[in-house]
Structure formats: structure tokens, C-alpha cells
Enzyme design. Structure first.
Site, mmCIF file in Angstrom:
data_model
loop_
_atom_site.group_PDB
_atom_site.id
_atom_site.type_symbol
_atom_site.label_atom_id
_atom_site.label_comp_id
_atom_site.label_asym_id
_atom_site.label_seq_id
_atom_site.Cartn_x
_atom_site.Cartn_y
_atom_site.Cartn_z
ATOM 1 N N ASP A 2 -15.728 -33.874 7.436
ATOM 2 C CA ASP A 2 -17.225 -33.864 7.430
ATOM 3 C C ASP A 2 -17.574 -33.759 6.032
ATOM 4 O O ASP A 2 -16.935 -33.820 5.147
ATOM 5 C CB ASP A 2 -17.671 -32.676 8.137
ATOM 6 C CG ASP A 2 -17.331 -31.428 7.552
ATOM 7 O OD1 ASP A 2 -16.771 -31.031 6.490
ATOM 8 O OD2 ASP A 2 -17.699 -30.155 8.325
ATOM 9 N N HIS A 3 -18.933 -33.240 5.561
ATOM 10 C CA HIS A 3 -19.363 -33.120 4.306
ATOM 11 C C HIS A 3 -18.629 -32.076 3.613
ATOM 12 O O HIS A 3 -18.559 -32.318 2.259
ATOM 13 C CB HIS A 3 -20.960 -32.855 4.524
ATOM 14 C CG HIS A 3 -21.192 -31.615 4.828
ATOM 15 N ND1 HIS A 3 -21.277 -31.577 6.207
ATOM 16 C CD2 HIS A 3 -21.367 -30.333 4.444
ATOM 17 C CE1 HIS A 3 -21.654 -30.440 6.670
ATOM 18 N NE2 HIS A 3 -21.712 -29.516 5.764
ATOM 19 N N CYS A 51 -12.546 -30.409 6.661
ATOM 20 C CA CYS A 51 -13.785 -29.591 6.619
ATOM 21 C C CYS A 51 -13.783 -28.637 5.668
ATOM 22 O O CYS A 51 -12.916 -28.326 4.908
ATOM 23 C CB CYS A 51 -14.179 -29.441 7.988
ATOM 24 S SG CYS A 51 -13.457 -28.139 8.886
ATOM 25 N N THR A 91 -13.162 -25.405 6.203
ATOM 26 C CA THR A 91 -12.117 -24.552 6.603
ATOM 27 C C THR A 91 -10.924 -25.158 7.170
ATOM 28 O O THR A 91 -9.839 -24.601 7.252
ATOM 29 C CB THR A 91 -12.532 -23.116 7.298
ATOM 30 O OG1 THR A 91 -13.077 -23.657 8.820
ATOM 31 C CG2 THR A 91 -13.656 -22.449 6.469
ATOM 32 N N GLY A 92 -11.176 -26.134 8.014
ATOM 33 C CA GLY A 92 -10.233 -26.758 8.658
ATOM 34 C C GLY A 92 -10.438 -26.331 10.290
ATOM 35 O O GLY A 92 -9.768 -26.877 11.294
ATOM 36 N N ILE A 93 -10.957 -25.417 10.354
ATOM 37 C CA ILE A 93 -11.041 -24.340 11.683
ATOM 38 C C ILE A 93 -11.878 -25.327 12.838
ATOM 39 O O ILE A 93 -11.286 -25.695 13.788
ATOM 40 C CB ILE A 93 -11.668 -23.125 11.465
ATOM 41 C CG1 ILE A 93 -10.638 -22.148 10.850
ATOM 42 C CG2 ILE A 93 -11.462 -22.443 13.124
ATOM 43 C CD1 ILE A 93 -11.204 -20.825 10.184
ATOM 44 N N MET A 127 -12.742 -28.383 12.755
ATOM 45 C CA MET A 127 -12.196 -29.835 13.053
ATOM 46 C C MET A 127 -10.828 -29.454 13.843
ATOM 47 O O MET A 127 -10.551 -30.197 14.807
ATOM 48 C CB MET A 127 -11.521 -30.284 11.670
ATOM 49 C CG MET A 127 -12.610 -31.022 10.816
ATOM 50 S SD MET A 127 -13.172 -32.269 11.700
ATOM 51 C CE MET A 127 -13.941 -33.169 10.225
ATOM 52 N N HIS A 153 8.540 -27.333 14.457
ATOM 53 C CA HIS A 153 8.530 -26.527 15.893
ATOM 54 C C HIS A 153 7.543 -27.133 16.679
ATOM 55 O O HIS A 153 7.860 -26.726 17.928
ATOM 56 C CB HIS A 153 8.540 -24.769 15.514
ATOM 57 C CG HIS A 153 9.430 -24.479 14.931
ATOM 58 N ND1 HIS A 153 9.660 -22.987 14.731
ATOM 59 C CD2 HIS A 153 10.581 -24.764 13.910
ATOM 60 C CE1 HIS A 153 10.899 -22.723 14.027
ATOM 61 N NE2 HIS A 153 11.450 -23.690 13.778
ATOM 62 N N HIS A 193 12.656 -26.418 20.954
ATOM 63 C CA HIS A 193 11.168 -26.611 20.712
ATOM 64 C C HIS A 193 10.490 -27.526 21.662
ATOM 65 O O HIS A 193 9.336 -27.453 21.954
ATOM 66 C CB HIS A 193 11.070 -27.182 19.280
ATOM 67 C CG HIS A 193 11.522 -26.095 18.306
ATOM 68 N ND1 HIS A 193 10.899 -24.514 18.193
ATOM 69 C CD2 HIS A 193 12.693 -26.172 17.525
ATOM 70 C CE1 HIS A 193 11.738 -23.964 17.442
ATOM 71 N NE2 HIS A 193 12.712 -24.758 16.848
#
Length: 146
Positions: A8-9, A65, A67-69, A71, A98, A133
Site C-alpha cells: 500500500d502507500h 505496508c 507495519t505488515g500487520i 497485509m 517451521h 513441522h
């Protein structure tokens, strides 16, 4: 390896840094946007990246983005996606080794360009450890059917 990337921006500048690294590593890269600093909605970019990875059109995806959160939350709504928000090198390695993460989310306001380059390199070169895993990743996939 084929990589699809979107931002995003709030992630536009870091996206350009990451794209340079991907090209240096010889990756095939597709950019789904955004292309400027005008405010946009991150789900509009997370969705096409996640769908292209889930459908097998690309091997992995990278989302950026502020924070990445946001997205990662949006991407993880797509069946078959295991998107990890990563802000350090150890987590980059573990998300692949993992958790077999197939989408990486970064935050431009959290991770500087140098660290982002290291994270991307580690994330792209770390293989899934399989073994115990695999059972756990299968259980995550089973949650998608509920």
C-alpha cells in the site's frame, strides 16, 4: 523462483528496495501495486498477492505496508496462505523452516531497508524442515475447512 509483490502507500518505498534485492537474486518478479503515495486500502493489494500464490501462479509473495500487520491479516484470509509478519532475521528463518510461510509481510515503518534486505534473503533461501513441522502445517490447513 517466481515472486509476486504488493504494497500500500505505507510500504511503497520499501517495496522498491525489496524488488532490487529480488532482481539481484535472479527472481522473476511481478508487482501488483500500488504505484504511488496516495492513500489506498491494503486489502486491495494483499488479496491479489495471496490469490496468485494460493493458485500456484507464483511460488511466494511479499506484502509491505506500514507495519505488515494489516497485509498479513488480509492475506491469511485466503485459503492456502500462511503469511508471516517478520521484523527480524530469526523470525524470517523460522517462518519458513517451521511454518512453511508462503507470503512474507514487512512493515516499512518498522523495518529499515538494510534489515529488510537481510530478511528477504533469509526468507527466500530457508527451506521447510518438514518432519514434525509438516504435521503442524497440516493442522493449520485443516482449520481453513472449518
Amino acid at each position: 523462483m517466481r515472486i509476486v509483490i504488493g504494497s500500500d502507500h505505507g510500504g511503497i518505498h520499501l517495496k522498491e528496495t525489496v524488488k532490487k534485492v529480488l532482481h539481484e537474486l535472479g527472481m522473476e518478479v511481478a508487482d501488483v501495486g500500488c504505484d504511488g503515495t496516495d492513500s489506498v486500502d491494503y486489502p486491495d493489494y494483499a488479496q491479489p498477492v495471496a490469490e496468485k500464490v494460493a493458485q500456484g501462479e507464483f511460488d511466494r509473495g511479499i506484502l509491505i505496508c506500514g507495519t505488515g500487520i494489516g497485509m498479513s491479516i488480509a492475506a491469511n484470509k485466503v485459503k492456502g496462505i500462511r503469511c508471516a509478519v517478520v521484523s527480524d532475521e530469526y523470525s524470517a528463518r523460522m517462518s519458513r523452516e517451521h511454518n512453511q510461510a508462503n507470503v512474507l509481510a514487512l512493515g516499512e515503518r518498522v523495518v529499515g531497508p538494510g534489515l529488510a534486505e537481510n530478511i528477504v534473503r533469509i526468507w527466500l533461501t530457508t527451506e521447510f524442515a518438514d518432519g514434525r513441522h509438516h504435521r503442524r502445517v497440516d493442522k493449520i490447513a485443516a482449520l481453513e475447512g472449518k
